[in-house]
Design a protein around this motif. Structure first.
Motif, PDB file in Angstrom:
ATOM      1  N   THR A  37      -3.992  -2.679   7.980  1.00  0.00           N
ATOM      2  CA  THR A  37      -2.749  -3.383   8.279  1.00  0.00           C
ATOM      3  C   THR A  37      -1.839  -2.473   9.084  1.00  0.00           C
ATOM      4  N   GLU A  45       6.081  -5.281   2.793  1.00  0.00           N
ATOM      5  CA  GLU A  45       5.572  -5.529   1.435  1.00  0.00           C
ATOM      6  C   GLU A  45       6.418  -4.773   0.401  1.00  0.00           C
ATOM      7  N   GLN A  46       6.704  -3.522   0.679  1.00  0.00           N
ATOM      8  CA  GLN A  46       7.518  -2.725  -0.239  1.00  0.00           C
ATOM      9  C   GLN A  46       8.968  -3.226  -0.274  1.00  0.00           C
TER      10      GLN A  46
END
Length: 73
Positions: A37, A45-46
């Motif tokens: 990715t 995402e985080q």
């Protein structure tokens, strides 16, 4: 004085700048590559997983990088 490297990313359609030490950037880049990715996707995402504004994104990314290195993530 600490040496920080700034990167700009788009999160939820908004540009933001994140400053981390180069060692943390290297760990995060390697993790993104291993997962197939982008670094931006890993950061997004985080960002989505953090506990709102009371958890700074840079801190979240540092902790995530440490977990990756220790095998916890």
């Amino acid at each position: 004085m600490r040496h920080l490297a700034k990167r700009s990313v788009r999160l939820a359609g908004h540009a933001t700048s994140i400053a981390l030490e180069p060692a943390f950037w290297a760990v995060l880049e390697q993790a993104a590559t291993r997962r197939g990715t982008t670094l931006a996707a890993l950061i997004a995402e985080q960002d989505a997983a953090r506990a709102g504004a009371e958890e700074p994104l840079a801190s979240r990314l540092r902790v995530h990088a440490l977990k990756l290195v220790s095998g916890e993530a």
